[in-house]
Motif scaffolding. Structure first.
Motif, mmCIF file in Angstrom:
data_model
loop_
_atom_site.group_PDB
_atom_site.id
_atom_site.type_symbol
_atom_site.label_atom_id
_atom_site.label_comp_id
_atom_site.label_asym_id
_atom_site.label_seq_id
_atom_site.Cartn_x
_atom_site.Cartn_y
_atom_site.Cartn_z
ATOM 1 N N LEU A 22 -6.613 7.158 11.045
ATOM 2 C CA LEU A 22 -6.044 8.248 11.844
ATOM 3 C C LEU A 22 -5.568 9.349 10.907
ATOM 4 O O LEU A 22 -5.347 9.129 9.718
ATOM 5 C CB LEU A 22 -4.875 7.733 12.680
ATOM 6 C CG LEU A 22 -5.190 6.553 13.600
ATOM 7 C CD1 LEU A 22 -3.919 6.029 14.238
ATOM 8 C CD2 LEU A 22 -6.191 6.982 14.665
ATOM 9 N N ASP A 23 -5.372 10.514 11.487
ATOM 10 C CA ASP A 23 -4.912 11.636 10.671
ATOM 11 C C ASP A 23 -3.405 11.516 10.460
ATOM 12 O O ASP A 23 -2.632 11.467 11.403
ATOM 13 C CB ASP A 23 -5.256 12.942 11.398
ATOM 14 C CG ASP A 23 -4.894 14.131 10.523
ATOM 15 O OD1 ASP A 23 -4.733 13.922 9.299
ATOM 16 O OD2 ASP A 23 -4.775 15.236 11.080
ATOM 17 N N SER A 24 -2.994 11.444 9.185
ATOM 18 C CA SER A 24 -1.561 11.316 8.906
ATOM 19 C C SER A 24 -0.963 12.674 8.540
ATOM 20 O O SER A 24 0.195 12.764 8.167
ATOM 21 C CB SER A 24 -1.343 10.316 7.770
ATOM 22 O OG SER A 24 -2.077 10.742 6.632
ATOM 23 N N VAL A 66 0.826 -1.204 0.000
ATOM 24 C CA VAL A 66 0.000 0.000 0.000
ATOM 25 C C VAL A 66 0.872 1.271 0.000
ATOM 26 O O VAL A 66 0.514 2.282 -0.596
ATOM 27 C CB VAL A 66 -0.974 -0.025 1.200
ATOM 28 C CG1 VAL A 66 -1.750 1.274 1.303
ATOM 29 C CG2 VAL A 66 -1.945 -1.184 1.069
ATOM 30 N N SER A 67 2.042 1.208 0.655
ATOM 31 C CA SER A 67 2.933 2.387 0.649
ATOM 32 C C SER A 67 3.572 2.595 -0.718
ATOM 33 O O SER A 67 3.813 3.719 -1.152
ATOM 34 C CB SER A 67 4.087 2.246 1.635
ATOM 35 O OG SER A 67 3.765 1.479 2.708
ATOM 36 N N TYR A 68 3.876 1.480 -1.365
ATOM 37 C CA TYR A 68 4.670 1.532 -2.576
ATOM 38 C C TYR A 68 3.827 1.983 -3.773
ATOM 39 O O TYR A 68 2.656 1.648 -3.890
ATOM 40 C CB TYR A 68 5.256 0.143 -2.858
ATOM 41 C CG TYR A 68 6.084 0.064 -4.092
ATOM 42 C CD1 TYR A 68 7.426 0.433 -4.069
ATOM 43 C CD2 TYR A 68 5.523 -0.362 -5.301
ATOM 44 C CE1 TYR A 68 8.181 0.382 -5.214
ATOM 45 C CE2 TYR A 68 6.285 -0.420 -6.448
ATOM 46 C CZ TYR A 68 7.619 -0.043 -6.404
ATOM 47 O OH TYR A 68 8.369 -0.090 -7.538
ATOM 48 N N TYR A 91 -2.567 11.499 1.216
ATOM 49 C CA TYR A 91 -2.275 10.141 1.674
ATOM 50 C C TYR A 91 -3.550 9.336 1.902
ATOM 51 O O TYR A 91 -3.692 8.209 1.423
ATOM 52 C CB TYR A 91 -1.479 10.169 2.986
ATOM 53 C CG TYR A 91 -0.035 10.590 2.846
ATOM 54 C CD1 TYR A 91 0.534 10.771 1.574
ATOM 55 C CD2 TYR A 91 0.764 10.798 3.970
ATOM 56 C CE1 TYR A 91 1.860 11.151 1.462
ATOM 57 C CE2 TYR A 91 2.089 11.172 3.862
ATOM 58 C CZ TYR A 91 2.639 11.361 2.598
ATOM 59 O OH TYR A 91 3.943 11.740 2.481
ATOM 60 N N ALA A 92 -4.441 9.949 2.657
ATOM 61 C CA ALA A 92 -5.678 9.237 2.983
ATOM 62 C C ALA A 92 -6.401 8.788 1.717
ATOM 63 O O ALA A 92 -6.852 7.647 1.620
ATOM 64 C CB ALA A 92 -6.575 10.131 3.828
ATOM 65 N N PRO A 114 4.980 7.111 3.170
ATOM 66 C CA PRO A 114 5.785 6.445 4.205
ATOM 67 C C PRO A 114 4.951 5.414 4.972
ATOM 68 O O PRO A 114 3.753 5.642 5.189
ATOM 69 C CB PRO A 114 6.204 7.584 5.140
ATOM 70 C CG PRO A 114 5.863 8.844 4.439
ATOM 71 C CD PRO A 114 4.874 8.566 3.375
ATOM 72 N N PRO A 115 5.579 4.320 5.383
ATOM 73 C CA PRO A 115 4.841 3.234 6.055
ATOM 74 C C PRO A 115 4.011 3.717 7.244
ATOM 75 O O PRO A 115 2.871 3.289 7.418
ATOM 76 C CB PRO A 115 5.944 2.281 6.501
ATOM 77 C CG PRO A 115 7.074 2.537 5.570
ATOM 78 C CD PRO A 115 6.982 3.976 5.170
#
Lengths: 268, 346
Positions: free
Chosen positions: B61-63, B42-44, B68-69, B50-51
């Protein structure tokens, strides 16, 4: 007492009748050997007795009840069958195989009762397979493998045990080994054992009751001493022979001379 | 001596259960590997996340970055979850098929069930493009079922020789494959391009919608398979032994066969034909936890899920930015595996 009986039993394969209108009563707590030439229908009969083959006509009775009307799980608690060359998935251990014998006693919730566990340990012990319990079946010798299958049938805890040529494909030592195990079961546990045997002398030695089958019908049935005669061997197997007492146990022993059809008989 | 079985037994209610002692450990390890692979997967991508942010986004959660979300939750997460679920479906289907046919070379892919499902699904996509895609699994199931019936008529009834089953299956694979090509050749170009992306066996662009379409099939038939584990054990000892043990073989085998076809077809309807997962998973599982189905089935399922997740990840990483469909990766591993099994058996 006869727990397993047939009346009017006709069994057929692909429309060809193999067993014809058969009346047979198999004595309880005895060892019965079904003998006869290749293709006579003895294995078919065994499969019919074990409700693996649906009769074309007639009925198999287990303790007086029609076997086809009983639930198959109920039958499986009273009657076990070991076919001639059973198959098992690769890597299955002896213990896992023997545990399958408990199938008729289990249900979705009760998958492994204390009794199941005890019966499996008992069956492994009795068949002398405890030390091989964690070996894969495909890594065992033919004799050990046959013992493992018998252990599975033992775990099934049935009073009647049907076996189709349990000694075929085994060397002499293992043949005797298996037959002695079955004899022990019969004598110490009062199990009824019904088996198809190829070797007449082994049948005469180990069976209390011999059923000779010829072309789908019973030629004769009774104690080996009465049944195993030179006339029977000649009529049923087409072989001239002498019947002499086994020098060790005294049961009748067949010494073949020549094929009857070959004409000239050997002199004594 | 320590028992090789793990037994759960209640004294109060008539409940007891037994699995191989290795099962829990193996399942936990497989689950952890799969989870790590999923997070990397999912990160790639073209847009690296970032992981930590990945995990935050997955958990809702809020990143600290709204892109990203969106990327994680809407674009990438369903894809990897679809890969996981499809792998589970194919693996259970393969385990059941090998058990009821007593054939270690069999799997729905090998015997043509997947091709039948694919043919039916392609026909739906090309000939009836207006039909809702919710019908895809149903239509694929009918296609898979038809092939299974043909196999039964051609190979099963006349003695179940393992090689005969495989040969008939390969034949049916070819027939279904050429009919599928025929559809593609003569279909409307827009419908065809949609079918092509799907047919190749890939989880590319799979969405929540497709995951939700697959899930009911997976849950219902996957649970059914687990419930039928003991019956499958009995059936894998051959018809005569199974019947002798009190198994109603026609009925039980029928239910298991339908279960297998349903799982394979629903997986194919979701991600196309991802080859050899159904073949490999049961073998790997048996090596890890033994040959009884109470352990082998769930373990094979986890292995199947893991394989497809890893294959999808590998397909994206190997020749980036070019993407290889995960079906290509599983076939590249699975085909030699199949040949190895074939050589060893004969």
């Amino acid at each position: 007492m006869n727990r397993l009986e047939t009346k009017h039993l006709t069994l057929s394969y692909d429309g060809t009748p193999i067993i014809k209108d058969l009346y047979l009563a198999l004595p309880s707590q005895q060892i019965t050997a079904l003998v006869g030439p290749n293709g006579c229908g003895k294995s078919t009969l065994l499969r019919g007795l074990a409700r693996l083959l649906k009769p074309r006509r007639g009925t198999v009775y287990l303790d007086g009840a029609e076997i086809s009307k009983l639930s198959t799980k109920a039958v499986a608690k009273r009657l076990g069958i070991l076919p001639q060359s059973p198959i098992a998935p690769e890597g299955l251990t002896v213990r896992d195989l023997v545990a399958q014998g408990r199938y008729p006693y289990q249900n979705w919730l009760q998958q492994w009762s204390k009794q199941d566990e005890e019966m499996v340990a008992w069956a492994l012990d009795l068949s002398g397979m405890t030390e091989f319990a964690d070996r894969a079946l495909d890594h065992l010798s033919g004799g050990q493998r046959q013992r493992a299958w018998i252990a599975m049938a033992l775990a099934q805890d049935t009073e009647i045990l049907l076996l189709d040529e349990p000694t075929t494909f085994l060397d002499l030592a293992h043949q005797i080994d298996i037959l002695e195990l079955l004899l022990q079961l019969n004598q110490t546990q009062d199990r009824t054992i019904i088996m198809v045997l190829h070797d007449l002398n082994q049948a005469a030695r180990y069976a209390d009751n011999m059923v000779v089958i010829q072309q789908g019908e019973i030629y004769d049935q009774g104690r080996p001493k009465q049944v195993m005669t030179e006339a029977m061997v000649s009529n049923v197997f087409g072989v001239n022979s002498r019947i002499v007492p086994d020098p060790v146990v005294g049961t009748p022993m067949c010494v073949p001379l020549s094929r009857r059809t070959a004409g000239k008989e050997l002199r004594d | 001596m320590k028992s090789p079985w793990l037994v759960i037994r209640s004294q109060k209610v008539p409940f007891s259960f037994r699995v191989d002692r290795r099962v829990p450990t193996v399942l936990i390890i497989l689950a952890m590997v799969t989870l790590v692979a999923m997070i990397i997967s999912v990160s790639y991508g073209e847009y690296y996340v970032p992981p930590l942010a990945t995990i935050q986004s997955i958990l809702g959660l809020d990143s600290g970055n709204s892109d990203y979300a969106f990327i994680i939750r809407t674009l990438r997460l369903p894809r990897t979850l679809v890969a996981f679920c499809v792998g589970i479906g194919l693996a259970i289907a393969g385990t059941i098929t090998q058990g009821i046919t007593h054939n270690p070379l069999a799997s729905p892919g090998i015997i043509g069930v997947n091709s039948g499902a694919a043919l039916a699904a392609v026909t739906l996509l090309i000939v009836f493009p207006s039909v809702s895609s919710a019908w895809l699994p149903v239509v694929a199931f009918l296609g898979g079922l038809s092939v299974a019936i043909l196999i039964y008529l051609f190979a099963w009834k006349g003695g179940s020789s393992p090689v005969r089953l495989i040969l008939v299956g390969i034949g049916l694979n070819f027939i279904a494959g050429s009919l599928t090509s025929f559809m593609i050749t003569f279909g409307n170009i827009n419908n065809v391009s949609q079918a092509m992306v799907w047919l190749i066996g890939s989880v590319y662009r799979r969405s929540w919608e497709q995951l939700l379409m697959l899930l009911p099939w997976l849950v219902i038939f996957g649970l059914l398979a687990l419930v039928m584990a003991r019956e499958l054990n009995a059936l894998s000892l051959g018809d005569e032994v199974a019947r002798g043990l009190g198994n109603r073989i026609e009925r039980q085998r029928g239910i298991l066969l339908i279960t297998s076809i349903a799982l394979a077809s629903a997986s194919v309807a979701t991600a196309g034909s991802i080859g050899f997962v159904g073949l490999m998973s049961p073998h790997i599982s048996r090596k890890l936890v033994g040959a009884t189905q109470e352990g082998q089935l769930p373990t094979a399922a986890m292995i199947g899920g893991m394989l497809v997740v890893l294959a999808d990840l590998a397909g994206r990483m190997l020749f980036a930015p070019t993407e290889l469909p995960c079906g290509l990766i599983t076939s590249a591993i699975g085909a030699p595996f199949f040949i190895y099994l074939l050589i060893r058996k004969r």
